[in-house]
Design an enzyme around this catalytic site. Structure first.
Site, mmCIF file in Angstrom:
data_model
loop_
_atom_site.group_PDB
_atom_site.id
_atom_site.type_symbol
_atom_site.label_atom_id
_atom_site.label_comp_id
_atom_site.label_asym_id
_atom_site.label_seq_id
_atom_site.Cartn_x
_atom_site.Cartn_y
_atom_site.Cartn_z
ATOM 1 N N ASP A 54 -0.604 -3.975 40.974
ATOM 2 C CA ASP A 54 -0.893 -5.051 41.919
ATOM 3 C C ASP A 54 -2.285 -4.813 42.492
ATOM 4 O OD1 ASP A 54 1.878 -5.126 41.424
ATOM 5 O OD2 ASP A 54 2.346 -5.837 43.437
ATOM 6 N N LYS A 103 0.051 -12.953 43.647
ATOM 7 C CA LYS A 103 0.846 -12.392 44.750
ATOM 8 C C LYS A 103 0.218 -12.795 46.069
ATOM 9 C CE LYS A 103 2.011 -7.782 46.598
ATOM 10 N NZ LYS A 103 1.989 -6.334 46.292
ATOM 11 N N LYS A 106 4.575 -13.805 43.164
ATOM 12 C CA LYS A 106 5.212 -12.774 44.000
ATOM 13 C C LYS A 106 4.913 -13.048 45.464
ATOM 14 C CE LYS A 106 5.335 -7.789 44.887
ATOM 15 N NZ LYS A 106 4.923 -6.447 44.408
#
Length: 221
Positions: free
Chosen positions: A92, A155, A185
């Site tokens: 991430d 995300k 996400k």
């Protein structure tokens, strides 16, 4: 009461059980892994300095350029490559949020591409856009750039930005822009079953939670 279509096991299968506190120790990470197995979540997400992590049966994820994103792209790439070599299957990364705010989307593209090229295509790349700090237009553009750069997910948040964490509004925009091609996400400030279900209803396909047990305990079995 949360929508019964989102059962405990279904939501668990979409959770990255997360521990990114600066004071986290190796014992804390082991407790996280043990709890992840008990809860049946999809992955654990830990700081890169805590790798390698033995988590049989649970995917290991980590963060790169965290939490500010204000790291040179080559540093992000090197950090991501080392993390994958140490067993992380998902990365991430935080974009340069300032570049996105300024509309410098080619710089954001180059930043993401550097990390993508560093880790290859076997690892999953999630791009943290810090949605609470961006305009709706910027959210759309950064999601498009992330897709162009070969990301697997976009995300919402690090959970550390003063502007806030995930919102249903941002998740909907992200889903409308890249949903069905990239995962979405939702992460940052999701502490209840009701909040988690709202994110899923808005289109999230993965949840980043530090309090996974409390969320799951509020869902039907």
């Amino acid at each position: 009461m949360p929508d019964s279509t989102f059962s405990r096991s279904h939501v668990a299968s979409m959770i990255d059980h997360t521990l990114l506190k600066p004071e986290a120790s190796a014992a804390d990470v082991q407790a996280l892994v043990d709890e992840a197995r008990d809860l049946g979540v999809y992955a654990v997400c830990v700081s890169p300095s805590m790798l390698p992590v033995r988590a049989d049966g649970v995917v290991v994820a980590t963060v790169v350029g965290f939490p500010s994103g204000k790291h040179h792209s080559l540093i992000k790439g090197a950090e991501a490559r080392l993390a994958v070599e140490q067993g992380a299957r998902e990365v991430d990364m935080v974009i340069d949020v300032g570049a996105a705010v300024a509309g410098e989307y080619n710089a954001v593209l180059a930043d993401i591409l550097t990390v993508r090229e560093a880790i290859g295509f076997d690892a999953v790349l999630k791009v943290i856009i810090e949605s609470a700090a961006l305009s709706d237009e910027a959210i759309v553009e950064v999601c498009r750039v992330a897709e162009k750069a070969g990301a697997n997910f976009v995300k919402t948040s690090t959970g550390f930005h003063p502007a806030g964490g995930a919102s249903e509004h941002a998740v909907r925009i992200m889903t409308e822009t890249v949903g069905g091609r990239l995962g979405v996400k939702a992460s940052g400030g999701i502490r209840t079953a009701e909040a988690a279900v709202r994110m899923l209803e808005a289109g999230a396909t993965r949840l980043g939670l530090s309090g996974s047990r409390a969320v799951l305990d509020g869902l039907p079995g």
